[in-house]
Design an enzyme around this catalytic site. Structure first.
Site, PDB file in Angstrom:
ATOM      1  CG  ASP A  50      -2.187   0.894   0.928  1.00 19.74           C
ATOM      2  OD1 ASP A  50      -2.141   1.703  -0.016  1.00 19.74           O
ATOM      3  OD2 ASP A  50      -3.184   0.800   1.674  1.00 19.74           O
TER       4      ASP A  50
HETATM    5  C1  BGC Z   1      -5.136   3.162   0.137  1.00 18.73           C
HETATM    6  C2  BGC Z   1      -5.307   2.076  -0.894  1.00 18.73           C
HETATM    7  C3  BGC Z   1      -5.239   2.667  -2.279  1.00 18.73           C
HETATM    8  C4  BGC Z   1      -3.895   3.373  -2.428  1.00 18.73           C
HETATM    9  C5  BGC Z   1      -3.674   3.978  -3.810  1.00 18.73           C
HETATM   10  C6  BGC Z   1      -3.910   4.022  -0.131  1.00 18.73           C
HETATM   11  O1  BGC Z   1      -3.888   5.161   0.684  1.00 18.73           O
HETATM   12  O2  BGC Z   1      -5.048   2.576   1.412  1.00 18.73           O
HETATM   13  O3  BGC Z   1      -6.537   1.423  -0.684  1.00 18.73           O
HETATM   14  O4  BGC Z   1      -5.417   1.691  -3.248  1.00 18.73           O
HETATM   15  O5  BGC Z   1      -3.842   4.432  -1.477  1.00 18.73           O
HETATM   16  O6  BGC Z   1      -4.445   5.079  -4.039  1.00 18.73           O
END
Ligand code: BGC
Length: 749
Positions: A282
């Protein structure tokens, strides 16, 4: 980190095993052959480049040079198909080996056509809708050059305070598994190389839904039994459904950040499940191991994650240290090869080498089509849950004078919900538009409050005046979209602002009051529900909120949604979920003394010793699986084909459902089982199946479920077991109703 050298040794042994396996695969798996062949031509620099995922917006402008030199494997947050094609062209035509890019984006519940938030979609209990909606999302996103989404989000949560509950399918591991697998199929199709398909990403691996206090990013402690029986199940189902990628999470799990967690990423995902897709971190979660206090430097963080099993690093750049770690002998080139192979495998499986570009006319022909909008309307309709309908207040008649009031009546942005990067509010059809179309001058509109947190009473008088000249009041309130979603957690589960005050005023007018709630979470609004004659919980329904709502409110269709999550009376009841344990002193609902009834000077013993809150009692506001329709259904004759289930056999459980009301409606029939005794204590009920049926007035149908020993499997902390013994079985309309039948699982074959 202390264990890292042990892990490393184990890992190297594992790699030797994998290498042998890959040797075997070489001869009979064409994708694997291509992966290994390409890998053998790559320089170390090109390999490390594949592990990099760059945020397009945040990148310095030398990305072209980086692409030519093979230093980027993927972009996220890139918009515009022309852009996507240009980047692919540089990667494919100007870099030495021509490796195409993964272009990722958060396409969570629609791209341009916005479907209900996932928690709303889950209320339809429809794998068919989940698949169909995500197939449309994939087709629209792919028209913009996107070939990878960060969805489905399949975290299980019990906490309505957590803003990301909006993105989940609720509290149940079985429902989440079925819907998650359906979404994977919707995005990827049977064959991800098909036109209009994109790669899916099961996130967030794992346990993120248990963030303490429902506060985002918070610590999680999850014992092995709960991890296996609840949180891992949807991910296993996604892996089995062929989900091409997984995302490691933000949370630390039992003290180890999930993006550096060897146990979950390697031991479980790779060794036990044989998963050969790719894992992306993530956002900067590799680097955040330093902030967690788990690793000291970016280099340590990179070591932790590369060894644990994260293939691609999103946003942060700790993997820039991998070359040095290799030179120091802390990691091997085989380890890097394995990580790169996982990424290349996805690119081959997606057919990107053969077909990296997108036809630029698709952005005009494939988005917001009439079919997509109709489908969004249907899914939104199916996702709304009728919680109350006294004296058949609903459906309304189109001849009635209606006062339409409330902050969500005409909120084109908010009705789309959280995680909407590409949907445009100008495409939203609001309730105001839809009601106006149907009622014309029989509609008396007054917003009352401009937005959900509005604390000005300036609009109250007009709202009350509109109500006074109408036959019925429809109040559409709830939460703005920004009050749920990532980081947006709440400690108080009320209607924000002074919506309660306005509702209070309206309820004094003696007119039928319909409350429609658009929200990203289940709210604890018992008082407002008590004031209303009918309550429809609409979540954030997306682009087609208005027409979907009027379809139900005016009775063209009957509501059919059922809650995918228990509604609490207030935050103090959390966690409250239907598959809890019995405890040694379960509540006797007929024998609870609540706070106002406790006699003064009572002796402690006189109140009994069972498990409940003296202010809330034990019941939820609404149970899991609950939802009304405009008709009534009677469940009768629950029958088992046998009361003995053999270890190698199965039994049929059937039930007759009759529509005893006077309109055609859908019913979601639910199968629950309780394992009465186990080597660990077992939940009081677990969902094991569900079926949606449609019944005409007076019609009956027999619904049947097959139960086999595999359905009764659980993890007892040491291993997965199917234990002989007695079970109860319900076929019911929700988790709180029905009478059980008993059967035994025999140990003898
Ligand atoms: C979130 C994810 C997301 C990623 C990309 C993160 O802050 O937890 O769910 O896919 O950002 O945008």
């Amino acid at each position: 980190m202390k264990n890292i050298s042990i892990y490393l040794t184990v890992f190297i042994l594992f790699l030797t095993f994998v290498a042998c396996q890959n040797e075997n695969k070489k001869t009979n798996d064409p994708v694997e052959e291509k992966v290994q062949n390409l890998l053998s031509q790559m320089t170390l620099e090109e390999k490390l480049g594949q592990l990099v995922q760059t945020n397009y917006g945040g990148e310095p402008d030398n990305w072209k040079e980086q692409l030519v030199n093979g230093k980027i494997g993927s972009f996220l947050n890139l918009s515009g198909v022309e852009h996507a094609n240009e980047l692919q062209r540089i990667a494919v035509e100007e870099s030495r080996l021509g490796i195409p890019l993964l272009i990722g984006r958060d396409v969570i519940h629609g791209f341009k056509t916005i479907f209900p938030i996932p928690l709303g979609m889950a209320s339809a209990w429809s794998p068919e809708y989940a698949e169909g909606a995500m197939a449309i999302a994939a087709r629209e996103a792919s028209a913009y050059g996107i070939n990878w989404t960060f969805a489905p989000m399949i975290d299980v949560t019990w906490d309505p305070r957590w803003g990301r509950i909006a993105e989940t399918s609720g509290e149940d591991p079985y429902l989440t598994s079925v819907l998650g697998a359906a979404m994977v199929k919707g995005f990827q199709g049977e064959d991800p190389t098909e036109d209009g398909r994109i790669a899916a990403c099961a996130k967030h691996f794992v346990g993120y839904g248990m963030s303490e206090a429902g506060r985002d990013y918070n610590t999680t402690y999850i014992p092995e039994t709960k991890l296996r029986n609840v949180h891992l199940r949807p991910f296993k189902a996604a892996a089995d459904a062929g989900c091409l990628t997984f995302m490691s999470a933000f949370n630390d799990l039992n003290g180890v950040p999930t993006s550096g967690n060897y146990y979950t990423l390697q031991t479980i995902l790779r060794d036990e499940w044989n998963y050969n897709g790719m894992v992306v971190s993530d956002w900067a979660s590799i680097e955040q191991q330093i902030i967690h206090g788990y690793t000291e430097t970016p280099k340590d963080a990179a070591l932790s994650s590369i060894v644990a099993g994260v293939d691609m690093e999103m946003a942060s750049r700790t993997y820039d240290n991998l070359g040095e770690l290799l030179a120091e002998g802390k990691i091997t080139e085989e380890l890097i090869n394995e990580r790169v192979a996982n990424i290349l495998r996805v690119k081959f499986k997606m057919g990107l080498f053969d077909n990296p570009y997108t036809d630029e006319t698709y952005q005009n022909t494939r988005v917001l089509t009439n079919e997509s909008l109709d489908y969004a309307r249907k899914v939104a309709r199916g996702s709304m849950v009728l919680l109350k309908n006294e004296e058949q207040t609903l459906p309304l008649k189109k001849s009635q004078k209606v006062a339409l009031i409330g902050p969500l009546t005409n909120a084109p942005h908010d009705q789309m919900g959280t995680w909407v990067f590409d949907g445009d509010e100008k495409n939203s059809i609001t309730p105001l538009t839809a009601f106006t179309e149907i009622l014309g001058n029989k509609l008396n509109y007054a917003v009352g409050l401009e937005y959900s947190r509005d604390k000005s009473k300036a609009g109250f008088a007009a709202a009350i005046a509109a109500a006074k000249k109408s036959d019925v009041i429809v109040f559409i309130g709830g939460e703005e979209s920004s009050l749920s979603g990532e980081a947006n957690c709440r400690a108080v589960l009320n209607l924000p602002g002074i919506q309660d005050e306005l509702l209070n005023e309206l309820s004094k007018l003696g007119k039928p009051l319909v409350l429609v709630v658009m929200a990203g979470r289940p709210l604890g609004i018992g008082e407002q529900i008590a004031q209303a004659d009918a309550v429809l919980y609409a979540w954030h329904p997306g682009t087609m909120a208005g027409p979907a709502l009027t379809d139900l409110i005016f009775g063209d269709y009957s509501p059919s949604g059922k809650l995918p999550v228990t509604f609490v009376k207030g935050a103090g009841q959390i966690p409250l979920y239907y598959y809890h344990k019995n405890t040694g002193k379960p509540t006797d609902p007929n024998n609870m003394i609540l706070i106002d009834d406790i006699p003064r000077n009572s002796k402690q013993l006189s109140l009994g010793f069972t498990s409940f809150h003296i202010d809330y009692g034990i019941d939820p506001l609404f149970p899991f699986g609950y939802g009304l329709t405009y008709t009534t259904f009677e469940y009768s004759d629950v029958t088992l084909s046998s009361n003995q289930l053999a270890m190698d056999g199965s039994i049929e459980a059937t039930c007759t459902i009759t529509n005893t009301g006077n309109c055609t409606a859908d019913e979601i029939v639910q199968l629950y089982v309780r394992d009465l005794f186990g080597s660990i204590t077992r939940p009081v009920k677990e969902l094991k199946g569900f079926k949606k049926i449609t019944l005409e007035p007076g019609e009956s149908k027999v619904v049947s479920f097959t139960v086999s020993p595999n359905d009764l499997e659980f993890h007892n902390g040491e291993k997965y077991v199917i234990e002989p013994g007695k079970f109860h079985l319900w076929i019911a309309k929700d988790a709180a109703s029905g009478e059980y039948e008993e059967f035994s699982l025999d140990s003898a074959i």
